[in-house]
Scaffold this motif. Sequence first.
Motif, PDB file in Angstrom:
ATOM      1  N   ASP A 182       0.850  -1.193   0.000  1.00 21.12           N
ATOM      2  CA  ASP A 182       0.000   0.000   0.000  1.00 21.12           C
ATOM      3  C   ASP A 182       0.895   1.256   0.000  1.00 21.12           C
ATOM      4  O   ASP A 182       2.093   1.159   0.266  1.00 21.12           O
ATOM      5  CB  ASP A 182      -0.857  -0.047   1.274  1.00 21.12           C
ATOM      6  CG  ASP A 182      -1.714   1.188   1.456  1.00 21.12           C
ATOM      7  OD1 ASP A 182      -2.235   1.705   0.455  1.00 21.12           O
ATOM      8  OD2 ASP A 182      -1.856   1.634   2.610  1.00 21.12           O
ATOM      9  N   ASP A 202      -0.392   5.048   0.962  1.00 25.09           N
ATOM     10  CA  ASP A 202      -0.668   6.053   1.999  1.00 25.09           C
ATOM     11  C   ASP A 202      -0.530   5.459   3.399  1.00 25.09           C
ATOM     12  O   ASP A 202      -1.130   4.440   3.715  1.00 25.09           O
ATOM     13  CB  ASP A 202      -2.077   6.638   1.804  1.00 25.09           C
ATOM     14  CG  ASP A 202      -2.117   7.561   0.590  1.00 25.09           C
ATOM     15  OD1 ASP A 202      -1.311   8.505   0.553  1.00 25.09           O
ATOM     16  OD2 ASP A 202      -2.927   7.312  -0.319  1.00 25.09           O
ATOM     17  N   GLU A 203       0.286   6.094   4.207  1.00 26.40           N
ATOM     18  CA  GLU A 203       0.611   5.682   5.581  1.00 26.40           C
ATOM     19  C   GLU A 203       1.570   4.489   5.628  1.00 26.40           C
ATOM     20  O   GLU A 203       1.874   3.971   6.691  1.00 26.40           O
ATOM     21  CB  GLU A 203      -0.642   5.339   6.409  1.00 26.40           C
ATOM     22  CG  GLU A 203      -1.237   6.522   7.140  1.00 26.40           C
ATOM     23  CD  GLU A 203      -0.246   7.218   8.076  1.00 26.40           C
ATOM     24  OE1 GLU A 203       0.072   8.391   7.787  1.00 26.40           O
ATOM     25  OE2 GLU A 203       0.234   6.631   9.044  1.00 26.40           O
ATOM     26  N   ASP A 214      -0.146  -3.174   4.512  1.00 26.95           N
ATOM     27  CA  ASP A 214      -1.156  -2.121   4.457  1.00 26.95           C
ATOM     28  C   ASP A 214      -1.409  -1.618   5.879  1.00 26.95           C
ATOM     29  O   ASP A 214      -1.157  -2.331   6.853  1.00 26.95           O
ATOM     30  CB  ASP A 214      -2.463  -2.682   3.856  1.00 26.95           C
ATOM     31  CG  ASP A 214      -3.353  -1.602   3.238  1.00 26.95           C
ATOM     32  OD1 ASP A 214      -3.539  -1.628   2.012  1.00 26.95           O
ATOM     33  OD2 ASP A 214      -3.860  -0.737   3.991  1.00 26.95           O
ATOM     34  N   ASP A 215      -1.908  -0.385   5.989  1.00 23.62           N
ATOM     35  CA  ASP A 215      -2.236   0.154   7.317  1.00 23.62           C
ATOM     36  C   ASP A 215      -3.684  -0.148   7.707  1.00 23.62           C
ATOM     37  O   ASP A 215      -4.043  -0.028   8.878  1.00 23.62           O
ATOM     38  CB  ASP A 215      -1.996   1.668   7.375  1.00 23.62           C
ATOM     39  CG  ASP A 215      -2.835   2.439   6.370  1.00 23.62           C
ATOM     40  OD1 ASP A 215      -2.847   2.031   5.196  1.00 23.62           O
ATOM     41  OD2 ASP A 215      -3.468   3.443   6.756  1.00 23.62           O
ATOM     42  N   ILE A 216      -4.528  -0.487   6.741  1.00 21.96           N
ATOM     43  CA  ILE A 216      -5.958  -0.628   6.999  1.00 21.96           C
ATOM     44  C   ILE A 216      -6.351  -2.110   7.062  1.00 21.96           C
ATOM     45  O   ILE A 216      -6.133  -2.862   6.110  1.00 21.96           O
ATOM     46  CB  ILE A 216      -6.783   0.081   5.886  1.00 21.96           C
ATOM     47  CG1 ILE A 216      -6.400   1.573   5.805  1.00 21.96           C
ATOM     48  CG2 ILE A 216      -8.283  -0.092   6.107  1.00 21.96           C
ATOM     49  CD1 ILE A 216      -6.804   2.400   7.013  1.00 21.96           C
TER      50      ILE A 216
HETATM   51 MG   LIG Z   1      -2.945   3.169   3.414  1.00 20.87          MG
END
Ligand SMILES: [Mg+2]
Length: 213
Positions: A21, A23-24, A156-158
Amino acid sequence: MPDALDLNHIRLTGRPLIVCDIDEVVLEFLTPFRNFLRSSGRDLLPRSFRLHGNVVKLDSGEPEADEATSALLEQFFTLQDLWQTPADRVAETLAGLAADADIVFLTAMPPRHTGARRALLNRHGLPYPMLASEEPKGPIIKRLHDARDVPLVFIDDILRNLQSAQAHAPDCLLINLMANAQFRALAPEPGDGILKADSWADTAAIIRTHFLR
Ligand SMILES: [Mg+2]
């Protein structure tokens, strides 16, 4: 049904595949988004694990409506080049892993911002191929990896995205990584089969162990 995402520009070798991923994970998102909001008299408050409802007007403390928050997010993605920066040690860590694995970025950003993001990534030494799609990530990872007998990793962050990968590519090594420490503290526990990493050094160590297994 939307058109199937075009994977034709992705060239995989017979090496392990790391899907990552952005973002973040690869680019800071929450910290620059907060700075962007502050530049126009707003703030992002880390009081729950979501954006909507936590963007407030600085003068009144009132939360922005969901529609206004989505519009701010869209504006931020348009201007991402001016705000977003790489996560700590991401470029050198991915360069090291790229010696032994294929790396593909998979971002849930609206595809219309692909050009801006590509230029930003290239400028920071992150030249790996990118897919931008707002469709669930699990089926995309499954299509990408196909039935190849090589290790597969997804970062991933989510949790929703990691769980989607878990459902569609059950052999995938799943790593939960989030750059922003304040929001990371608010994140739900990942649950069975998803490993938590605190940094890119930690992430690389987990991946290396998985490859050697
Ligand atoms: Mg993300």
